[in-house]
Scaffold this motif. Structure first.
Motif, PDB file in Angstrom:
ATOM      1  N   SER A  23       0.831  -1.196   0.000  1.00 33.96           N
ATOM      2  CA  SER A  23       0.000   0.000   0.000  1.00 33.96           C
ATOM      3  C   SER A  23       0.865   1.246   0.000  1.00 33.96           C
ATOM      4  O   SER A  23       1.919   1.276   0.631  1.00 33.96           O
ATOM      5  N   GLY A  24       0.382   2.266  -0.670  1.00 33.59           N
ATOM      6  CA  GLY A  24       0.985   3.588  -0.595  1.00 33.59           C
ATOM      7  C   GLY A  24       0.195   4.416   0.397  1.00 33.59           C
ATOM      8  O   GLY A  24      -0.535   3.890   1.230  1.00 33.59           O
ATOM      9  N   TYR A  79      -3.846 -10.781   5.192  1.00 27.09           N
ATOM     10  CA  TYR A  79      -2.492 -10.833   4.640  1.00 27.09           C
ATOM     11  C   TYR A  79      -1.499 -11.140   5.755  1.00 27.09           C
ATOM     12  O   TYR A  79      -1.636 -10.644   6.872  1.00 27.09           O
ATOM     13  N   ASP A  80      -0.498 -11.954   5.432  1.00 27.60           N
ATOM     14  CA  ASP A  80       0.535 -12.324   6.403  1.00 27.60           C
ATOM     15  C   ASP A  80       1.598 -11.229   6.519  1.00 27.60           C
ATOM     16  O   ASP A  80       2.185 -11.041   7.576  1.00 27.60           O
ATOM     17  N   ALA A  81       1.851 -10.537   5.409  1.00 28.24           N
ATOM     18  CA  ALA A  81       2.832  -9.458   5.380  1.00 28.24           C
ATOM     19  C   ALA A  81       2.228  -8.266   4.638  1.00 28.24           C
ATOM     20  O   ALA A  81       1.583  -8.446   3.604  1.00 28.24           O
ATOM     21  N   VAL A  82       2.441  -7.083   5.183  1.00 24.43           N
ATOM     22  CA  VAL A  82       1.944  -5.858   4.547  1.00 24.43           C
ATOM     23  C   VAL A  82       3.111  -4.883   4.442  1.00 24.43           C
ATOM     24  O   VAL A  82       3.812  -4.625   5.419  1.00 24.43           O
ATOM     25  N   LEU A 100      -5.326  -3.914   7.612  1.00 23.66           N
ATOM     26  CA  LEU A 100      -4.562  -5.108   7.239  1.00 23.66           C
ATOM     27  C   LEU A 100      -3.212  -5.131   7.953  1.00 23.66           C
ATOM     28  O   LEU A 100      -2.753  -6.170   8.412  1.00 23.66           O
ATOM     29  N   LYS A 101      -2.584  -3.971   8.023  1.00 23.67           N
ATOM     30  CA  LYS A 101      -1.259  -3.870   8.638  1.00 23.67           C
ATOM     31  C   LYS A 101      -1.309  -4.205  10.122  1.00 23.67           C
ATOM     32  O   LYS A 101      -0.406  -4.842  10.660  1.00 23.67           O
ATOM     33  N   THR A 107       5.138  -6.540   9.087  1.00 25.33           N
ATOM     34  CA  THR A 107       4.859  -5.295   8.380  1.00 25.33           C
ATOM     35  C   THR A 107       6.173  -4.598   8.077  1.00 25.33           C
ATOM     36  O   THR A 107       7.125  -4.653   8.853  1.00 25.33           O
ATOM     37  N   PHE A 108       6.196  -3.964   6.925  1.00 31.30           N
ATOM     38  CA  PHE A 108       7.373  -3.238   6.463  1.00 31.30           C
ATOM     39  C   PHE A 108       6.944  -1.824   6.083  1.00 31.30           C
ATOM     40  O   PHE A 108       5.830  -1.634   5.614  1.00 31.30           O
ATOM     41  N   ALA A 109       7.821  -0.866   6.266  1.00 32.14           N
ATOM     42  CA  ALA A 109       7.574   0.494   5.790  1.00 32.14           C
ATOM     43  C   ALA A 109       8.833   0.963   5.067  1.00 32.14           C
ATOM     44  O   ALA A 109       9.929   0.883   5.621  1.00 32.14           O
ATOM     45  N   LEU A 110       8.666   1.411   3.835  1.00 36.69           N
ATOM     46  CA  LEU A 110       9.784   1.916   3.045  1.00 36.69           C
ATOM     47  C   LEU A 110       9.467   3.327   2.598  1.00 36.69           C
ATOM     48  O   LEU A 110       8.362   3.598   2.122  1.00 36.69           O
TER      49      LEU A 110
END
Length: 135
Positions: A23-24, A79-82, A100-101, A107-110
């Motif tokens: 997601s953005g 979802y297992d990973a967001v 979802l997160k 969870t990842f944030a970039l």
């Protein structure tokens, strides 16, 4: 965490889960949409399927992107990973992606904006208080 290490961890974790979402931020611009698409392509090249989650249909100015890609507006699965891209700020995420997160194990944030305090974050539900960042 160094960016190469972060990328390796992201790929490793996502390759061992069933469902990955990307997601953005709210009201996405080209930067946010293209970041989602780039992440989806990186995962695809590593044989990992991922859905892109948006809060609502894109504006007509994105018509060319929309015609060539599939986006999900109302997620119907867990979802297992967001992965959130283009913002590390949870307040900037669409409500459907934030929900979802909050339920995902990983969870990842970039982010690439220098005005944010971090570029890459990795959270797991097992260690929610831990985070790794690249400055």
């Amino acid at each position: 965490m160094q960016s190469k290490s972060f990328a390796k961890n992201l790929i490793k974790i996502c390759s061992h889960v069933e469902r990955v979402a990307i997601s953005g931020h709210k009201n996405p611009d080209y930067d946010s949409i293209c970041s989602c698409l780039a992440m989806q392509e990186i995962l695809r090249q590593n044989k990992i399927a991922a859905d892109i989650i948006l809060e609502k249909p894109l504006e007509p100015t994105f018509a060319e992107i929309v015609m060539k890609n599939h986006f999900i507006y109302v997620p119907t699965k867990q979802y297992d990973a967001v992965i959130s891209v283009d913002t590390p700020d949870k307040k900037m995420l669409p409500a459907n992606a934030l929900e979802l997160k909050e339920k995902a194990k990983y969870t990842f944030a970039l982010d690439h904006h220098k005005d944010h305090s971090c570029y890459c974050l990795l959270y797991t539900s097992d260690a929610a208080d831990e985070e790794d960042s690249v400055d």
